[in-house]
Write a protein that holds these residues in place. Sequence first.
Motif, PDB file in Angstrom:
ATOM      1  N   HIS A  34       0.782  -1.118  -0.008  1.00 38.19           N
ATOM      2  CA  HIS A  34      -0.102   0.193   0.023  1.00 38.19           C
ATOM      3  C   HIS A  34       0.942   1.317  -0.007  1.00 38.19           C
ATOM      4  CE1 HIS A  34      -3.224  -2.477   2.328  1.00 38.19           C
ATOM      5  NE2 HIS A  34      -2.774  -3.352   1.182  1.00 38.19           N
ATOM      6  N   ALA A  35       0.396   2.360  -0.467  1.00 38.48           N
ATOM      7  CA  ALA A  35       0.950   3.624  -0.376  1.00 38.48           C
ATOM      8  C   ALA A  35       1.371   3.976   1.310  1.00 38.48           C
ATOM      9  CB  ALA A  35       0.308   4.498  -1.102  1.00 38.48           C
ATOM     10  N   THR A  36       2.559   4.227   1.551  1.00 38.16           N
ATOM     11  CA  THR A  36       2.939   4.507   2.690  1.00 38.16           C
ATOM     12  C   THR A  36       4.294   5.363   2.578  1.00 38.16           C
ATOM     13  OG1 THR A  36       4.469   2.481   2.520  1.00 38.16           O
ATOM     14  CG2 THR A  36       2.239   2.306   3.895  1.00 38.16           C
ATOM     15  N   ASN A  37       4.510   6.079   3.928  1.00 39.05           N
ATOM     16  CA  ASN A  37       5.457   6.908   4.226  1.00 39.05           C
ATOM     17  C   ASN A  37       6.753   6.085   4.705  1.00 39.05           C
ATOM     18  OD1 ASN A  37       4.807   9.671   3.279  1.00 39.05           O
ATOM     19  ND2 ASN A  37       3.467   9.556   5.199  1.00 39.05           N
ATOM     20  N   TRP A  38       7.891   6.298   4.537  1.00 36.00           N
ATOM     21  CA  TRP A  38       9.086   5.598   4.901  1.00 36.00           C
ATOM     22  C   TRP A  38      10.109   6.804   5.108  1.00 36.00           C
ATOM     23  CZ3 TRP A  38      10.493   0.083   4.492  1.00 36.00           C
ATOM     24  CH2 TRP A  38       9.487  -0.585   3.887  1.00 36.00           C
ATOM     25  N   VAL A  39      11.178   6.597   6.111  1.00 34.68           N
ATOM     26  CA  VAL A  39      11.916   7.489   6.145  1.00 34.68           C
ATOM     27  C   VAL A  39      13.289   7.059   5.571  1.00 34.68           C
ATOM     28  CG1 VAL A  39      12.844   6.619   8.502  1.00 34.68           C
ATOM     29  CG2 VAL A  39      13.515   9.105   7.795  1.00 34.68           C
ATOM     30  N   SER A  40      14.146   7.722   4.798  1.00 36.04           N
ATOM     31  CA  SER A  40      15.057   7.167   3.668  1.00 36.04           C
ATOM     32  C   SER A  40      16.283   8.090   3.885  1.00 36.04           C
ATOM     33  CB  SER A  40      14.671   7.013   2.586  1.00 36.04           C
ATOM     34  OG  SER A  40      13.407   6.283   2.268  1.00 36.04           O
ATOM     35  N   THR A  41      17.518   7.311   3.115  1.00 33.12           N
ATOM     36  CA  THR A  41      18.611   8.111   3.053  1.00 33.12           C
ATOM     37  C   THR A  41      19.274   7.394   1.788  1.00 33.12           C
ATOM     38  OG1 THR A  41      20.544   9.044   3.986  1.00 33.12           O
ATOM     39  CG2 THR A  41      19.973   6.794   4.647  1.00 33.12           C
ATOM     40  N   ALA A  42      20.047   8.156   1.013  1.00 32.50           N
ATOM     41  CA  ALA A  42      20.678   7.784  -0.345  1.00 32.50           C
ATOM     42  C   ALA A  42      22.011   7.622   0.126  1.00 32.50           C
ATOM     43  CB  ALA A  42      20.199   8.406  -1.506  1.00 32.50           C
ATOM     44  N   VAL A  43      22.874   6.522  -0.400  1.00 33.96           N
ATOM     45  CA  VAL A  43      24.321   6.457   0.099  1.00 33.96           C
ATOM     46  C   VAL A  43      24.707   6.098  -1.449  1.00 33.96           C
ATOM     47  CG1 VAL A  43      26.008   5.385   1.435  1.00 33.96           C
ATOM     48  CG2 VAL A  43      23.668   5.787   2.314  1.00 33.96           C
ATOM     49  N   PRO A  44      25.663   7.043  -2.028  1.00 32.14           N
ATOM     50  CA  PRO A  44      26.297   6.613  -3.287  1.00 32.14           C
ATOM     51  C   PRO A  44      27.507   5.748  -3.023  1.00 32.14           C
ATOM     52  CG  PRO A  44      26.696   8.734  -2.899  1.00 32.14           C
ATOM     53  CD  PRO A  44      25.696   8.405  -1.675  1.00 32.14           C
ATOM     54  N   GLY A  45      27.693   4.871  -3.543  1.00 30.78           N
ATOM     55  CA  GLY A  45      29.225   3.887  -3.241  1.00 30.78           C
ATOM     56  C   GLY A  45      29.039   2.864  -4.177  1.00 30.78           C
ATOM     57  N   MET A  46      30.450   1.930  -3.909  1.00 30.12           N
ATOM     58  CA  MET A  46      30.611   0.831  -4.716  1.00 30.12           C
ATOM     59  C   MET A  46      30.226  -0.408  -3.998  1.00 30.12           C
ATOM     60  SD  MET A  46      31.833   2.090  -7.511  1.00 30.12           S
ATOM     61  CE  MET A  46      33.193   0.867  -8.141  1.00 30.12           C
ATOM     62  N   GLU A  47      30.094  -0.405  -2.710  1.00 27.98           N
ATOM     63  CA  GLU A  47      29.792  -1.538  -1.687  1.00 27.98           C
ATOM     64  C   GLU A  47      28.565  -1.267  -1.029  1.00 27.98           C
ATOM     65  OE1 GLU A  47      30.255  -3.494   1.254  1.00 27.98           O
ATOM     66  OE2 GLU A  47      30.545  -4.868  -0.619  1.00 27.98           O
ATOM     67  N   GLN A  48      27.788  -2.343  -1.332  1.00 23.29           N
ATOM     68  CA  GLN A  48      26.174  -2.358  -0.595  1.00 23.29           C
ATOM     69  C   GLN A  48      26.433  -2.648   0.639  1.00 23.29           C
ATOM     70  OE1 GLN A  48      23.202  -5.880  -1.170  1.00 23.29           O
ATOM     71  NE2 GLN A  48      23.904  -5.141  -3.353  1.00 23.29           N
ATOM     72  N   ASP A  49      27.152  -3.445   1.203  1.00 20.81           N
ATOM     73  CA  ASP A  49      27.230  -3.745   2.803  1.00 20.81           C
ATOM     74  C   ASP A  49      27.507  -2.539   3.502  1.00 20.81           C
ATOM     75  OD1 ASP A  49      26.043  -6.316   2.246  1.00 20.81           O
ATOM     76  OD2 ASP A  49      28.207  -7.015   2.287  1.00 20.81           O
ATOM     77  N   THR A  50      28.607  -1.770   3.133  1.00 25.61           N
ATOM     78  CA  THR A  50      29.045  -0.611   3.814  1.00 25.61           C
ATOM     79  C   THR A  50      28.014   0.516   3.497  1.00 25.61           C
ATOM     80  OG1 THR A  50      31.120  -1.142   2.900  1.00 25.61           O
ATOM     81  CG2 THR A  50      30.818   1.193   3.491  1.00 25.61           C
ATOM     82  N   ALA A  51      27.357   0.457   2.407  1.00 21.39           N
ATOM     83  CA  ALA A  51      26.382   1.907   2.224  1.00 21.39           C
ATOM     84  C   ALA A  51      25.008   1.476   3.041  1.00 21.39           C
ATOM     85  CB  ALA A  51      25.965   1.704   0.521  1.00 21.39           C
ATOM     86  N   LEU A  52      24.684   0.102   3.228  1.00 19.88           N
ATOM     87  CA  LEU A  52      23.575  -0.127   4.050  1.00 19.88           C
ATOM     88  C   LEU A  52      23.814   0.006   5.518  1.00 19.88           C
ATOM     89  CD1 LEU A  52      20.786  -1.541   3.736  1.00 19.88           C
ATOM     90  CD2 LEU A  52      21.821  -3.645   4.445  1.00 19.88           C
ATOM     91  N   SER A  53      25.184  -0.037   5.926  1.00 24.77           N
ATOM     92  CA  SER A  53      25.648   0.383   7.327  1.00 24.77           C
ATOM     93  C   SER A  53      25.411   1.684   7.760  1.00 24.77           C
ATOM     94  CB  SER A  53      26.727  -0.482   7.625  1.00 24.77           C
ATOM     95  OG  SER A  53      27.449  -0.039   8.948  1.00 24.77           O
ATOM     96  N   THR A  54      26.008   2.502   6.479  1.00 20.45           N
ATOM     97  CA  THR A  54      25.913   3.984   6.865  1.00 20.45           C
ATOM     98  C   THR A  54      24.575   4.347   6.885  1.00 20.45           C
ATOM     99  OG1 THR A  54      28.167   4.073   5.520  1.00 20.45           O
ATOM    100  CG2 THR A  54      26.686   6.185   5.504  1.00 20.45           C
TER     101      THR A  54
END
Length: 189
Positions: A34-54
């Motif tokens: 369903h349509a919902t609100n999320w709190v988000s942050t965009a992290v550019p990078g080469m490494e998925q796990d590092t970006a997820l942690s940040t």
Amino acid sequence: MLKAIGQTLFSSGLQHPKFTPQESKGDYEVRTYHATNWVSTAVPGMEQDTALSTGFRRLFKYIQGTNEKKSKVEMTAPVSCMIDPGAGPACESTFTVSFYIPEEHQADPPKPSDSEVFIENRKELTVFVRTYGGYANSENSQEEILKLMESLKKDGMKFKESPYYRAGYDSPFKLTNRRNEVWLIKDEE
């Protein structure tokens, strides 16, 4: 604070975004969120796990009160990460890490104080979902997304190859019965 840490450690009783199950195939299911609100942050990078942690750290600060109302926000599940791959093998990807905003804040989410954190209004979304266990990382998430693509192609389903989502439901401290998912967006054309 203790409640948030407890919920993060044990992942029980967390609110989840509502969805309507469409169908279940052998190794995947179809859901319409369903349509919902999320709190988000965009992290550019080469490494998925590092970006997820940040991204996780930024969002955890938000739910701990780094927002205009200085209000605590309950932890929810899943932690989703939308992966928008770069144009080539040596190009940065964009990883948008998100927490679902709990029901009591859906209508009026606290505004983030951190300029790198934003409220995302997700439109209704139909996704193909593959669930897997263990500790998720960039390698096994990639393997699972490829298995999902293979199953969808075999079944003649139309989907978008990117961006795609990785979703985790458990704290790093939960050792057994872990739940992870990969999502591909259904192509409605």
